[in-house]
Design a protein around this motif. Structure first.
Motif, short mmCIF file in Angstrom:
data_model
loop_
_atom_site.label_atom_id
_atom_site.label_comp_id
_atom_site.label_asym_id
_atom_site.label_seq_id
_atom_site.Cartn_x
_atom_site.Cartn_y
_atom_site.Cartn_z
N ASN A 93 7.50 2.84 -8.54
CA ASN A 93 6.30 2.10 -8.94
C ASN A 93 5.02 2.73 -8.41
N SER A 94 5.17 3.56 -7.37
CA SER A 94 4.02 4.27 -6.80
C SER A 94 4.53 5.50 -6.07
N LEU A 95 3.61 6.35 -5.62
CA LEU A 95 4.00 7.56 -4.90
C LEU A 95 4.74 7.24 -3.61
N LYS A 96 4.49 6.03 -3.06
CA LYS A 96 5.14 5.62 -1.81
C LYS A 96 6.66 5.44 -1.99
N ASP A 97 7.09 5.24 -3.24
CA ASP A 97 8.52 5.03 -3.50
C ASP A 97 9.29 6.34 -3.54
N LEU A 98 8.59 7.45 -3.48
CA LEU A 98 9.24 8.76 -3.53
C LEU A 98 9.58 9.27 -2.13
N PRO A 99 10.65 10.08 -2.01
CA PRO A 99 10.91 10.75 -0.73
C PRO A 99 9.76 11.73 -0.46
N SER A 100 9.75 12.34 0.71
CA SER A 100 8.68 13.29 1.03
C SER A 100 8.74 14.51 0.10
N ASP A 101 7.62 15.19 -0.03
CA ASP A 101 7.56 16.38 -0.88
C ASP A 101 8.61 17.40 -0.43
N LYS A 102 8.76 17.52 0.88
CA LYS A 102 9.71 18.48 1.44
C LYS A 102 11.14 18.18 0.96
N VAL A 103 11.50 16.90 0.96
CA VAL A 103 12.84 16.49 0.52
C VAL A 103 13.02 16.77 -0.97
N ILE A 104 12.03 16.41 -1.78
CA ILE A 104 12.14 16.62 -3.22
C ILE A 104 12.26 18.11 -3.54
N ILE A 105 11.46 18.94 -2.88
CA ILE A 105 11.52 20.39 -3.11
C ILE A 105 12.90 20.92 -2.71
N SER A 106 13.44 20.41 -1.61
CA SER A 106 14.77 20.83 -1.17
C SER A 106 15.83 20.47 -2.21
N LEU A 107 15.71 19.29 -2.80
CA LEU A 107 16.66 18.85 -3.83
C LEU A 107 16.54 19.71 -5.09
N ILE A 108 15.31 20.07 -5.43
CA ILE A 108 15.10 20.94 -6.60
C ILE A 108 15.75 22.30 -6.35
N HIS A 109 15.63 22.81 -5.13
CA HIS A 109 16.27 24.08 -4.78
C HIS A 109 17.80 23.99 -4.90
N LYS A 110 18.35 22.86 -4.50
CA LYS A 110 19.81 22.67 -4.62
C LYS A 110 20.22 22.64 -6.09
N ALA A 111 19.40 21.96 -6.90
CA ALA A 111 19.69 21.90 -8.34
C ALA A 111 19.59 23.28 -8.98
N MET A 112 18.60 24.06 -8.54
CA MET A 112 18.45 25.44 -9.04
C MET A 112 19.67 26.28 -8.71
N GLU A 113 20.17 26.10 -7.49
CA GLU A 113 21.33 26.89 -7.05
C GLU A 113 22.56 26.58 -7.90
N LEU A 114 22.74 25.30 -8.23
CA LEU A 114 23.87 24.91 -9.08
C LEU A 114 23.78 25.60 -10.44
N ASN A 115 22.57 25.63 -11.01
CA ASN A 115 22.38 26.28 -12.32
C ASN A 115 22.56 27.79 -12.22
N GLU A 116 22.08 28.37 -11.13
CA GLU A 116 22.21 29.82 -10.95
C GLU A 116 23.68 30.23 -10.87
N LYS A 117 24.49 29.36 -10.25
CA LYS A 117 25.92 29.65 -10.11
C LYS A 117 26.73 29.23 -11.33
N GLY A 118 26.05 28.58 -12.28
CA GLY A 118 26.74 28.14 -13.50
C GLY A 118 27.72 27.01 -13.28
N ILE A 119 27.49 26.22 -12.21
CA ILE A 119 28.40 25.11 -11.91
C ILE A 119 28.08 23.93 -12.84
N LYS A 120 29.11 23.42 -13.47
CA LYS A 120 28.91 22.32 -14.43
C LYS A 120 29.49 21.02 -13.90
N VAL A 121 28.89 19.93 -14.36
CA VAL A 121 29.41 18.60 -14.01
C VAL A 121 30.59 18.33 -14.92
#
Length: 200
Positions: A93-121
């Motif tokens: 509902n607002s920016l306060k509901d989001l995790p810290s920028d650092k956490v979100i960026i870390s999660l994006i990096h993890k998602a990138m790594e999964l795609n780079e390795k071609g790992i599928k759900v």
């Protein structure tokens, strides 16, 4: 140069006032974390691609959502245990509901790594219910090879349409009439709803 899609700009502009800063912030973080990301629209919502779908976001009347395509493969305390809405962080509902920028960026990096390795759900396919041909129809099909051959060639959905039509009959007389019609149509190679099919 960031790969911006003007349709995402339009989406954000047309969103509710409260949603715009949230969407802009999330968009900025994705580009910051993954400079090679490309924007697009998937299912009419902004999505970000990097060697496949990475993540996406959406806005609704009273909340926003942000979702990782492969969230089930990413371990993080940032994801709420109980889902309150579509998306990885529940209702935003607002920016306060989001995790810290650092956490979100870390999660994006993890998602990138999964795609780079071609790992599928792994998508678990639901086992389809076995088709049970009622005795009344099975008996008639044994007597009529042409109708039986047509029935056997049909995909499961077409078989079910005939079976349900016969078994849903309220009276014996209606059931017998539908059974006779079924055999007649099967002999002609027709599906149950052939009248509604487009002529090719």
């Amino acid at each position: 140069m960031p790969k911006i899609d003007p349709r995402v700009d339009e989406y954000i502009e047309e969103s509710e006032d409260f949603a715009r800063p949230i969407l802009e912030h999330l968009r900025s973080l994705v580009h910051q974390a993954c400079p090679d990301v490309s924007e697009t629209l998937k299912w009419s919502m902004p999505a970000f691609e990097y060697k496949g779908i990475l993540c996406g976001m959406a806005s609704f009347k009273a909340h926003c959502a942000f979702m990782f395509w492969k969230q089930s493969l990413i371990e993080s305390d940032a994801f709420p245990k109980e889902k309150t809405a579509m998306g990885s962080f529940g209702k935003i509902n607002s920016l306060k509901d989001l995790p810290s920028d650092k956490v979100i960026i870390s999660l994006i990096h993890k998602a990138m790594e999964l795609n780079e390795k071609g790992i599928k759900v792994e998508r678990k396919a639901k086992p389809k219910a076995e088709i049970v041909v009622p005795d009344i129809l099975a008996g008639e099909l044994k007597k009529n090879k042409k109708a039986a051959a047509t029935f056997e060639k049909f995909p499961p959905s077409c078989k079910r349409e005939y079976i349900e039509w016969i078994t849903d009959a309220k009276t014996d007389a209606t059931r017998e009439k539908r059974l006779a019609t079924t055999i007649e149509w099967l002999m002609e190679g027709k599906r149950r709803n052939w009248k509604y099919e487009k002529k090719r």
